[in-house]
Write a protein that holds these residues in place. Sequence first.
Motif, PDB file in Angstrom:
ATOM      1  N   THR A 149      18.474  34.803  77.510  1.00 55.34           N
ATOM      2  CA  THR A 149      17.794  36.071  77.785  1.00 55.34           C
ATOM      3  C   THR A 149      16.637  35.789  78.730  1.00 55.34           C
ATOM      4  OG1 THR A 149      18.355  36.917  75.591  1.00 55.34           O
ATOM      5  CG2 THR A 149      16.606  38.046  76.801  1.00 55.34           C
ATOM      6  N   GLY A 150      16.818  36.151  79.985  1.00 61.01           N
ATOM      7  CA  GLY A 150      15.778  35.950  80.972  1.00 61.01           C
ATOM      8  C   GLY A 150      15.368  37.258  81.602  1.00 61.01           C
ATOM      9  N   ASN A 151      14.476  37.182  82.548  1.00 65.55           N
ATOM     10  CA  ASN A 151      14.043  38.389  83.255  1.00 65.55           C
ATOM     11  C   ASN A 151      15.097  38.891  84.231  1.00 65.55           C
ATOM     12  OD1 ASN A 151      11.478  38.517  82.018  1.00 65.55           O
ATOM     13  ND2 ASN A 151      10.678  36.981  83.438  1.00 65.55           N
ATOM     14  N   TYR A 152      15.962  37.987  84.693  1.00 62.73           N
ATOM     15  CA  TYR A 152      16.945  38.345  85.704  1.00 62.73           C
ATOM     16  C   TYR A 152      18.383  38.205  85.210  1.00 62.73           C
ATOM     17  CZ  TYR A 152      12.923  38.060  88.797  1.00 62.73           C
ATOM     18  OH  TYR A 152      11.682  38.253  89.374  1.00 62.73           O
ATOM     19  N   TYR A 153      18.633  37.292  84.289  1.00 56.32           N
ATOM     20  CA  TYR A 153      19.994  37.031  83.819  1.00 56.32           C
ATOM     21  C   TYR A 153      20.028  37.053  82.294  1.00 56.32           C
ATOM     22  CZ  TYR A 153      20.157  34.998  88.556  1.00 56.32           C
ATOM     23  OH  TYR A 153      20.046  34.777  89.902  1.00 56.32           O
ATOM     24  N   GLN A 154      21.136  37.553  81.759  1.00 54.97           N
ATOM     25  CA  GLN A 154      21.345  37.568  80.317  1.00 54.97           C
ATOM     26  C   GLN A 154      22.784  37.143  80.026  1.00 54.97           C
ATOM     27  OE1 GLN A 154      20.156  40.733  81.795  1.00 54.97           O
ATOM     28  NE2 GLN A 154      18.128  39.741  81.731  1.00 54.97           N
ATOM     29  N   LEU A 155      22.941  36.231  79.083  1.00 59.12           N
ATOM     30  CA  LEU A 155      24.258  35.780  78.643  1.00 59.12           C
ATOM     31  C   LEU A 155      24.351  35.943  77.130  1.00 59.12           C
ATOM     32  CD1 LEU A 155      24.001  34.347  81.474  1.00 59.12           C
ATOM     33  CD2 LEU A 155      25.420  32.520  80.513  1.00 59.12           C
ATOM     34  N   LYS A 156      25.515  36.337  76.654  1.00 55.28           N
ATOM     35  CA  LYS A 156      25.730  36.524  75.226  1.00 55.28           C
ATOM     36  C   LYS A 156      26.985  35.770  74.806  1.00 55.28           C
ATOM     37  CE  LYS A 156      26.212  40.031  71.613  1.00 55.28           C
ATOM     38  NZ  LYS A 156      26.291  41.500  71.321  1.00 55.28           N
ATOM     39  N   SER A 157      26.766  34.673  74.067  1.00 57.55           N
ATOM     40  CA  SER A 157      27.878  33.830  73.604  1.00 57.55           C
ATOM     41  C   SER A 157      28.840  33.532  74.750  1.00 57.55           C
ATOM     42  CB  SER A 157      28.622  34.492  72.436  1.00 57.55           C
ATOM     43  OG  SER A 157      27.764  34.668  71.334  1.00 57.55           O
ATOM     44  N   ALA A 158      28.300  33.109  75.859  1.00 54.67           N
ATOM     45  CA  ALA A 158      29.106  32.893  77.061  1.00 54.67           C
ATOM     46  C   ALA A 158      29.784  31.526  77.008  1.00 54.67           C
ATOM     47  CB  ALA A 158      28.220  32.984  78.293  1.00 54.67           C
ATOM     48  N   PRO A 159      31.105  31.484  77.157  1.00 60.65           N
ATOM     49  CA  PRO A 159      31.811  30.203  77.187  1.00 60.65           C
ATOM     50  C   PRO A 159      31.996  29.698  78.609  1.00 60.65           C
ATOM     51  CG  PRO A 159      33.409  31.971  77.041  1.00 60.65           C
ATOM     52  CD  PRO A 159      32.039  32.626  77.126  1.00 60.65           C
ATOM     53  N   LEU A 160      32.288  28.440  78.727  1.00 62.25           N
ATOM     54  CA  LEU A 160      32.722  27.873  79.997  1.00 62.25           C
ATOM     55  C   LEU A 160      33.825  26.863  79.682  1.00 62.25           C
ATOM     56  CD1 LEU A 160      32.480  27.551  83.061  1.00 62.25           C
ATOM     57  CD2 LEU A 160      30.857  25.699  82.669  1.00 62.25           C
ATOM     58  N   SER A 161      35.047  27.233  80.001  1.00 64.52           N
ATOM     59  CA  SER A 161      36.185  26.366  79.731  1.00 64.52           C
ATOM     60  C   SER A 161      37.225  26.565  80.826  1.00 64.52           C
ATOM     61  CB  SER A 161      36.785  26.696  78.361  1.00 64.52           C
ATOM     62  OG  SER A 161      37.851  25.822  78.049  1.00 64.52           O
ATOM     63  N   PRO A 162      37.652  25.472  81.470  1.00 57.18           N
ATOM     64  CA  PRO A 162      37.300  24.080  81.161  1.00 57.18           C
ATOM     65  C   PRO A 162      35.900  23.710  81.660  1.00 57.18           C
ATOM     66  CG  PRO A 162      38.681  24.148  83.104  1.00 57.18           C
ATOM     67  CD  PRO A 162      38.616  25.559  82.582  1.00 57.18           C
ATOM     68  N   LYS A 163      35.364  22.682  81.021  1.00 57.94           N
ATOM     69  CA  LYS A 163      34.117  22.104  81.493  1.00 57.94           C
ATOM     70  C   LYS A 163      34.381  21.313  82.780  1.00 57.94           C
ATOM     71  CE  LYS A 163      31.670  23.373  77.900  1.00 57.94           C
ATOM     72  NZ  LYS A 163      30.764  24.542  78.028  1.00 57.94           N
ATOM     73  N   PRO A 164      33.335  20.954  83.510  1.00 55.25           N
ATOM     74  CA  PRO A 164      33.543  20.067  84.656  1.00 55.25           C
ATOM     75  C   PRO A 164      34.223  18.772  84.240  1.00 55.25           C
ATOM     76  CG  PRO A 164      31.324  20.981  84.687  1.00 55.25           C
ATOM     77  CD  PRO A 164      31.920  21.357  83.364  1.00 55.25           C
ATOM     78  N   LYS A 165      34.952  18.189  85.156  1.00 54.24           N
ATOM     79  CA  LYS A 165      35.613  16.906  84.912  1.00 54.24           C
ATOM     80  C   LYS A 165      34.588  15.814  84.618  1.00 54.24           C
ATOM     81  CE  LYS A 165      39.133  13.873  85.472  1.00 54.24           C
ATOM     82  NZ  LYS A 165      40.451  13.914  84.830  1.00 54.24           N
ATOM     83  N   GLN A 166      33.476  15.834  85.361  1.00 57.08           N
ATOM     84  CA  GLN A 166      32.420  14.858  85.140  1.00 57.08           C
ATOM     85  C   GLN A 166      31.679  15.178  83.856  1.00 57.08           C
ATOM     86  OE1 GLN A 166      30.234  13.819  89.053  1.00 57.08           O
ATOM     87  NE2 GLN A 166      31.170  15.824  89.480  1.00 57.08           N
ATOM     88  N   HIS A 167      31.353  14.129  83.104  1.00 57.18           N
ATOM     89  CA  HIS A 167      30.577  14.329  81.874  1.00 57.18           C
ATOM     90  C   HIS A 167      29.243  14.971  82.183  1.00 57.18           C
ATOM     91  CE1 HIS A 167      28.859  13.669  77.936  1.00 57.18           C
ATOM     92  NE2 HIS A 167      27.864  12.992  78.488  1.00 57.18           N
TER      93      HIS A 167
END
Length: 307
Positions: A149-167
């Motif tokens: 929760t920011g002044n410009y961006y808001q995310l709610k239970s946002a996933p990211l899949s697949p993750k980057p290949k690099q750790h």
Amino acid sequence: DPLWSRGLGDVYKRQDYDATRILAQHAESTGWDGIWLADHFLPDEDELIPIHESWITLAALARDVPRVRLGTLVAGNTYRHPALLANMVATLDNLADGRVVLGLGAGWQQNEHEAYGLDYGTTGSRLDKLEEACQILKGLFAEDYFDFTGNYYQLKSAPLSPKPKQHKLPLMIGGGGEKRTLRITAQYADEWNVWGDVDILTHKMAILDQHCEAVGRDPKEIERSAVALLFLSDDQKYLQSIKDTDIAMPTIIGNVNEVIDTVGALKEIGVKELIVPDFTLGTLIGADQVKQDIMEKFVTQVAKVYQ
């Protein structure tokens, strides 16, 4: 293999993909370590020049150039929501088998914002957005679900899949603003890039180190890179004409021995990677033989000295 001496930056002049591909493949085959694309849609001038979008171009290069690092120098944060950017970068890193560097900046080119109806805001608001974006990118890369929760961006239970290949996909912050940009770099970046010569880099690295101390971070965790225009030639008359020209951006000018001295001085102060824009290497447009010859001369006669 240290990267400080060899990166190739393509700034603006991506008029057709074949020219970009040929130049990138030549860079890879002759020993360069990275290909960097500017993230712009139109020049900062009235002339209309076709420019392929950077991330789509990098996806094609991931297929056609299989070894080198691939990155943006740097992506404008205001052009894409950071959650969208995170998905793009993660996808590309998988397609490229873990070779992507996310170069990110606050965004500066006002005419692009005006042309596409993007909010330009103020310098302060763009830096505020950049700081929020860094938190979002780091969070999405690390967590299964991320709330923000920011002044410009808001995310709610946002996933990211697949993750980057690099750790740990590297986040490079581009810019030299001493109050805000370098503090954001100290807080979030894995790498940092700025246009500069030895004096500029020495000064700004000291300030970056101070910001690192203030946020409780080891300065050695952040790799430092520089970008400067290269004018490499044995023609002293030509070199003198360049020296006599008022060029706003930092330059490296000289024959092989002179350029070796300049690049060596950058290495000595801790610059790990030198990124060389291609548009001063021969003609302005296209992957011509003159440009390729200068690239090969640099990487074999200058960069190889320091391996």
